[in-house]
Design a protein around this motif. Structure first.
Motif, short mmCIF file in Angstrom:
data_model
loop_
_atom_site.label_atom_id
_atom_site.label_comp_id
_atom_site.label_asym_id
_atom_site.label_seq_id
_atom_site.Cartn_x
_atom_site.Cartn_y
_atom_site.Cartn_z
N ILE A 287 -13.57 -37.97 -12.61
CA ILE A 287 -13.17 -37.76 -14.00
C ILE A 287 -11.67 -37.49 -14.09
O ILE A 287 -10.98 -38.05 -14.96
CB ILE A 287 -13.99 -36.60 -14.62
CG1 ILE A 287 -15.45 -37.02 -14.79
CG2 ILE A 287 -13.40 -36.16 -15.96
CD1 ILE A 287 -16.38 -35.89 -15.17
N PHE A 288 -11.14 -36.68 -13.20
CA PHE A 288 -9.70 -36.39 -13.17
C PHE A 288 -8.91 -37.67 -12.94
O PHE A 288 -7.89 -37.93 -13.60
CB PHE A 288 -9.41 -35.37 -12.07
CG PHE A 288 -7.96 -35.01 -11.94
CD1 PHE A 288 -7.37 -34.12 -12.82
CD2 PHE A 288 -7.18 -35.58 -10.94
CE1 PHE A 288 -6.03 -33.80 -12.71
CE2 PHE A 288 -5.85 -35.27 -10.82
CZ PHE A 288 -5.27 -34.37 -11.70
N ALA A 289 -9.36 -38.50 -12.00
CA ALA A 289 -8.66 -39.75 -11.70
C ALA A 289 -8.67 -40.69 -12.90
O ALA A 289 -7.67 -41.33 -13.21
CB ALA A 289 -9.29 -40.42 -10.49
N PRO B 238 -2.60 -44.08 -14.95
CA PRO B 238 -1.60 -44.60 -15.89
C PRO B 238 -1.94 -46.01 -16.38
O PRO B 238 -1.30 -47.00 -16.00
CB PRO B 238 -0.31 -44.58 -15.08
CG PRO B 238 -0.75 -44.72 -13.67
CD PRO B 238 -2.09 -44.06 -13.59
N VAL B 239 -2.98 -46.11 -17.21
CA VAL B 239 -3.40 -47.40 -17.76
C VAL B 239 -3.66 -47.25 -19.25
O VAL B 239 -3.63 -46.15 -19.79
CB VAL B 239 -4.67 -47.94 -17.05
CG1 VAL B 239 -4.39 -48.28 -15.60
CG2 VAL B 239 -5.82 -46.96 -17.14
N ASP B 240 -3.97 -48.36 -19.89
CA ASP B 240 -4.29 -48.34 -21.33
C ASP B 240 -5.59 -47.56 -21.58
O ASP B 240 -6.46 -47.46 -20.71
CB ASP B 240 -4.46 -49.77 -21.84
CG ASP B 240 -3.16 -50.56 -21.81
OD1 ASP B 240 -2.09 -49.91 -21.87
OD2 ASP B 240 -3.23 -51.80 -21.72
N PRO B 241 -5.73 -47.02 -22.79
CA PRO B 241 -6.94 -46.23 -23.10
C PRO B 241 -8.24 -47.02 -22.96
O PRO B 241 -9.26 -46.45 -22.58
CB PRO B 241 -6.71 -45.80 -24.55
CG PRO B 241 -5.24 -45.83 -24.74
CD PRO B 241 -4.74 -46.93 -23.87
#
Length: 95
Positions: free
Chosen positions: A29-31, A36-39
């Motif tokens: 979940i943290f990862a 750093p990607v789009d939602p």
């Protein structure tokens, strides 16, 4: 009638399994949250994690149920064998 040999899990084993599951799920979940990607990619990975988690529980339940069913069948077979051996007289037809 003999009792079947059942292995009992210790509380330490349950604790280890629970902690390892919790750590694995929380790190996933943290990862996903800090990737750093789009939602929409983050949402896709989050749903994949949720699906994998629920599928793991379902598979574990199915495996457990199959093992319990096999144990019942083995106990019935053992009871039938014990009854047949108890009623068998090897010297009945001798003679």
């Amino acid at each position: 009638m003999s009792t079947p040999n059942q292995s009992k899990n210790t509380s330490a084993f349950y604790l280890q399994a629970g902690v390892s599951f919790g750590i694995a799920l929380l790190t996933m979940i943290f990862a996903v949250l800090y990737l750093p990607v789009d939602p929409w990619i983050r949402a896709f990975l989050g749903l994949g994690t949720l699906f994998l988690t629920t599928s793991s529980f379902t598979l574990a339940k199915c495996v457990r149920d199959a093992q319990e069913d096999q144990m019942v069948v083995r106990r019935l077979d053992q009871a039938r064998l014990d009854r047949a051996l108890a009623s068998h007289d090897p010297f009945k037809n001798a003679g």
